[in-house]
Write a protein that holds these residues in place. Structure first.
Motif, mmCIF file in Angstrom:
data_model
loop_
_atom_site.group_PDB
_atom_site.id
_atom_site.type_symbol
_atom_site.label_atom_id
_atom_site.label_comp_id
_atom_site.label_asym_id
_atom_site.label_seq_id
_atom_site.Cartn_x
_atom_site.Cartn_y
_atom_site.Cartn_z
ATOM 1 N N SER B 84 0.876 -1.164 0.000
ATOM 2 C CA SER B 84 0.000 0.000 0.000
ATOM 3 C C SER B 84 0.910 1.209 0.000
ATOM 4 O O SER B 84 1.881 1.270 0.754
ATOM 5 C CB SER B 84 -0.930 -0.008 1.207
ATOM 6 N N SER B 85 0.648 2.128 -0.880
ATOM 7 C CA SER B 85 1.557 3.257 -1.058
ATOM 8 C C SER B 85 1.749 4.025 0.228
ATOM 9 O O SER B 85 2.786 4.611 0.473
ATOM 10 C CB SER B 85 1.008 4.189 -2.132
ATOM 11 N N SER B 86 0.732 3.975 1.097
ATOM 12 C CA SER B 86 0.835 4.768 2.322
ATOM 13 C C SER B 86 1.934 4.247 3.239
ATOM 14 O O SER B 86 2.566 5.004 3.947
ATOM 15 C CB SER B 86 -0.502 4.774 3.044
ATOM 16 N N SER B 87 2.190 2.937 3.207
ATOM 17 C CA SER B 87 3.216 2.412 4.105
ATOM 18 C C SER B 87 4.579 2.949 3.727
ATOM 19 O O SER B 87 5.482 3.024 4.555
ATOM 20 C CB SER B 87 3.228 0.891 4.071
ATOM 21 N N LEU B 88 4.744 3.342 2.481
ATOM 22 C CA LEU B 88 6.022 3.897 2.050
ATOM 23 C C LEU B 88 6.322 5.199 2.763
ATOM 24 O O LEU B 88 7.429 5.418 3.231
ATOM 25 C CB LEU B 88 5.980 4.172 0.547
ATOM 26 N N SER B 89 5.291 6.047 2.858
ATOM 27 C CA SER B 89 5.569 7.346 3.450
ATOM 28 C C SER B 89 5.849 7.232 4.947
ATOM 29 O O SER B 89 6.288 8.173 5.571
ATOM 30 C CB SER B 89 4.415 8.311 3.166
ATOM 31 N N LYS B 90 5.597 6.050 5.527
ATOM 32 C CA LYS B 90 5.872 5.884 6.958
ATOM 33 C C LYS B 90 7.356 5.717 7.248
ATOM 34 O O LYS B 90 7.769 5.710 8.397
ATOM 35 C CB LYS B 90 5.105 4.683 7.513
ATOM 36 N N GLY B 91 8.167 5.495 6.262
ATOM 37 C CA GLY B 91 9.582 5.349 6.582
ATOM 38 C C GLY B 91 10.395 4.973 5.365
ATOM 39 O O GLY B 91 11.145 5.776 4.844
ATOM 40 N N GLU B 92 10.206 3.752 4.889
ATOM 41 C CA GLU B 92 11.021 3.293 3.774
ATOM 42 C C GLU B 92 10.661 4.076 2.520
ATOM 43 O O GLU B 92 9.492 4.221 2.188
ATOM 44 C CB GLU B 92 10.751 1.805 3.558
ATOM 45 N N THR B 93 11.652 4.559 1.839
ATOM 46 C CA THR B 93 11.357 5.266 0.600
ATOM 47 C C THR B 93 11.242 4.255 -0.532
ATOM 48 O O THR B 93 11.624 3.093 -0.404
ATOM 49 C CB THR B 93 12.467 6.263 0.244
ATOM 50 N N LEU B 94 10.724 4.747 -1.609
ATOM 51 C CA LEU B 94 10.604 3.937 -2.814
ATOM 52 C C LEU B 94 11.944 3.303 -3.183
ATOM 53 O O LEU B 94 12.034 2.132 -3.534
ATOM 54 C CB LEU B 94 10.133 4.861 -3.935
ATOM 55 N N LEU B 95 13.011 4.116 -3.063
ATOM 56 C CA LEU B 95 14.317 3.625 -3.486
ATOM 57 C C LEU B 95 14.865 2.593 -2.512
ATOM 58 O O LEU B 95 15.584 1.674 -2.910
ATOM 59 C CB LEU B 95 15.283 4.799 -3.677
#
Lengths: 437, 325
Positions: B84-95
């Motif tokens: 879920s894209s939202s979990s990305l903004s919680k810490g781990e970046t896309l890269l």
């Protein structure tokens, strides 16, 4: 303590000066201009400015120093270090800190932090409204007493014309210019780049030029109505430049600034058309206002040339690498600019024949001092503060983010080569940066 | 990080980046893989020992299943990851995510994301071949390829055809990929829909292609009828309900009346015109039910060819050679 800057070419538009002169600095102020026949004091430290332009210290009237609240991006000390390395003796931080600079105590804190760092002067810009939320006016009079030189809600521009009108009326009472980041967010919301052909190509949501122009026109009408001085931040569209040009000819009290990225790059940089190291969707091409079309860029150049645009300001907006590593539409807006602005101004403006050196000094020093009523700055006449920028128009160099003094590395100009650089930066008679070691 | 891709590994980021010969190579390869899906044992060893990761940041049943089946029918090991894209903004970046996946040495990462440009950024940092399964409003190359395969099957060739694309053009990655592909292969494309969803200067999309003087390979029409008139192919885009909330058009009812594909509008097209829709359909809104169910509608063919096209794409991305016809 005396300092003698010798063999330089002095350009001080406020004093109508454009010739070889030696400048004697004493106790932080300009003591005298010496002609070749005048006697040299024997007890002065000497700076040999052979081949250099001696200009009144450059003033960047639009930066983000992130302190208090966002020190992982920048601190006042690191931002000031970047400033003096870029030739800026004074910087004006916008109030979007945490807490917002909407209160004299925060204004004072910023100035004290700058004094502790002992590099550039910091002249804070206070908020227009409390917490920059666009509803109640901030205590502008108190902030001015604490050292604020203008008011702005910058990236959260006041959407309500009625409140903006009262803010202008009130600010005019204190002689504070109102700086506006013109963006009607009902037109730009969700947008991440300039709305145009390149946004079509890349499938990114656009921010139309109209969003900026509608607010510029509103502000012109409000300035005329209230008599306040309005300063348009980082003007970026042909229509906005034309509106300001016309308002000026009609006698409206309005000025504007342009950022180096807007006179250098266009939206094609978002598609990666910016040299071999460029790639599409690079978040270092994302800022607000966005990189516009080539036609807009040409209008900025014309505005810089003909005097419609009064100042070059960086909109230095440091962001941490983790934030800029997000997806293009989630990454924050903004790029650093303090260390690249003078190089870009020389390379893109002076050496391409858009402006001459006198105009460069007006844009970077004389005019910002005048707009912000910084008495004793923006000039080198005897008695003024000895804030001095020494420039080498021919110095060829390359910018590297790895060597940047800023805490953040979000620049689209990493590796770019420039011709022209600030060599020595002097603040109140003290050398705070010297390229020549 | 070493991001140099091993020999013969190729990204598929979009149709825009491809030459006409690349597109034809993929389509011809897909033709060869088609019959595998009709066999009793639907498996060949072409990608045995290769690993394909389906990295989906945006939910999609059909595209993900299609890629998964394509990988498995070629004997690749396929792993599905839904983030879920939202979990990305919680810490781990896309890269970070990309670097972690890359460390497990996959041969190919198939990525879908709601943000345009994500596959391009991943391709910069990953040693795996990156295949774009849809990025924001930018591109959806395998959809355009399966549409092209469907058109070729029924019309013989793409060169010289007239294709109408109707609907939410500006937000559509399907439209962008199809326009690039169809114009590169010699078709004329006409687009139409509400002005709020069809920018007047959309023909800039193909500005960097070269065409014969006077040719109008991409035309923005004022009315849906103008786009459909005389068309060989009518492609209908799915309308997103949230566009109504953002005031792009007043109501789904009004949309269906003025822009929906009805039998009356379809009668303006050539008698043998075919109808395509990338799915999932909003019946009775962008396409009338009787049109969707008619023999001219090839929507299930599109889904069928999707598997073959994705087999070809995975095969070529991980080092296979294109078929030359």
């Amino acid at each position: 303590m005396k300092l003698l800057i010798t063999n330089g070419h002095v350009i001080d538009p406020a004093a109508g000066q454009n010739s070889g002169k030696d400048i004697l600095v004493e106790d932080g102020r300009v003591a005298a201009w010496l002609a070749s026949s005048d006697e040299r004091p024997s007890d002065a430290a000497i700076i040999d400015a052979s081949g250099l332009i001696v200009a009144p210290g450059f003033i960047d009237m639009h930066v983000h120093l992130r302190e208090p609240g966002h020190e992982h991006k920048e601190s006042i000390a690191s931002g000031c270090a970047a400033a003096v390395a870029g030739g800026w003796t004074s910087v004006c931080p916008m109030p979007n800190t945490n807490p917002v600079n909407d209160d004299a105590a925060i204004t004072r804190y910023m100035i004290e932090q700058a004094e502790r760092a002992g590099l550039a002067n910091v002249f804070p810009i206070g908020a227009i409204t409390k917490a920059s939320d666009g509803t109640e006016l901030a205590e502008m009079g108190e902030m001015k007493a604490a050292g604020a030189v203008a008011v702005s809600d910058d990236g959260r521009p006041v959407p309500n014309a009625g409140i903006m009108r009262r803010a202008m009326q009130y600010a005019a009472d204190f002689g504070l210019p109102v700086i506006d980041h013109c963006e009607d967010k009902s037109l730009s919301s969700g947008g991440v780049m300039h709305e145009g052909k390149v946004s079509l190509l890349l499938g990114l949501k656009g921010m139309p030029a109209l969003a900026e122009e509608i607010d510029v026109v509103r502000d012109i009408l409000l300035a005329r109505d209230t008599g306040a001085h309005v300063h348009i931040a980082h003007i970026s569209t042909a229509g906005a430049v034309e509106a300001v040009r016309r308002a000026k000819s009609e006698g409206v009290s309005i000025t504007c600034e342009a950022a180096p990225h807007h006179f250098t790059l266009t939206d094609s940089a978002v598609a990666g058309d910016g040299g071999e190291s460029a790639s599409a969707y690079d978040t270092n091409t994302k800022m607000a206002p966005p990189l516009r079309s080539e036609q807009d860029r040409e209008a900025i150049l014309e505005g810089l040339r003909d005097g419609t645009i009064d100042a070059i300001a960086t909109d230095h907006a440091p962001h941490h690498a983790d934030e800029k590593s997000l997806e293009y539409d989630r990454a924050p807006f903004g790029i650093t600019g303090l260390e690249t602005a003078v190089g870009l101004a020389f390379t893109e403006l002076v050496h391409k024949g858009v402006i001459d050196l006198v105009r460069l000094v007006e844009l970077c020093s004389t005019n910002p001092a005048r707009i912000l009523s910084l008495t004793g700055r923006g000039t080198l006449v005897p008695g003024s503060v000895a804030d001095i920028t020494l420039l080498d128009p021919e110095h060829v160099w390359a910018f590297s983010v790895a060597d940047s003094r800023s805490r953040s590395k979000n620049s689209p100009f990493d590796g770019r080569e420039f011709r022209g650089k600030a060599i020595t930066t002097i603040v109140a008679g003290r050398v705070v940066f010297n390229e020549r070691g | 990080m070493n991001t140099e891709k091993p020999y013969r590994r190729r990204d598929l980021l979009g149709i825009r980046e491809l030459a006409a010969s690349d597109i034809i190579g993929i389509l011809d390869t897909a033709e060869n893989f088609r019959e595998i899906s009709n066999r009793e044992v639907k498996k060949v060893p072409a990608l045995r020992g290769k690993t394909v990761i389906n990295l989906f940041f945006e939910s999609s049943t059909r595209t993900r299943t299609s890629f998964e089946l394509a990988a498995k029918r070629l004997s690749a090991d396929a792993v599905n990851i839904s983030v879920s894209s939202s979990s990305l903004s919680k810490g781990e970046t896309l890269l970070d995510t990309a670097a972690n996946l890359d460390a497990m040495a996959p041969d190919c990462i198939v990525v879908r994301h709601s943000s345009a440009g994500v596959p391009h950024r991943l391709a910069k940092v990953s040693r795996a071949a990156i295949v774009n399964a849809g990025d924001g409003a930018n591109e959806h190359p395998t959809q355009a390829l399966l549409d092209a395969m469907t058109i070729r099957e029924h019309k013989g060739q793409i060169d010289g055809l007239s294709v109408a694309i109707i609907g939410d053009i500006v937000h559509s990655r399907v439209a962008r990929s199809n326009i690039h592909l169809l114009t590169k292969l010699g078709a004329t494309v006409r687009v139409a829909g509400p002005r709020t969803l069809v920018p007047k200067d959309f023909s800039y999309l193909i500005h960097d292609q070269e065409f014969a003087p006077g040719a109008k390979p991409l035309e923005v029409c004022e009315h849906v009828e103008d786009a459909i008139r005389g068309a060989d192919v009518v492609m209908i885009l799915r309308i997103q309900r949230e566009r109504q909330d953002s005031a792009y058009f007043p109501s789904l009812r009004e949309y269906s009346i003025h822009y929906g594909l009805t039998n009356e509008r379809l009668d303006l097209a050539r008698r043998d015109a075919i109808v395509l829709h990338p799915g999932p359909m909003n019946r009775g809104i962008e396409i009338a039910s009787d049109v969707a169910d008619s023999s001219r509608s090839l929507i299930l063919d599109q889904v069928k060819y999707g598997v073959a096209v994705r087999m070809a794409v995975l095969y070529l991305a991980t080092g296979g050679s294109a078929v030359n016809s």
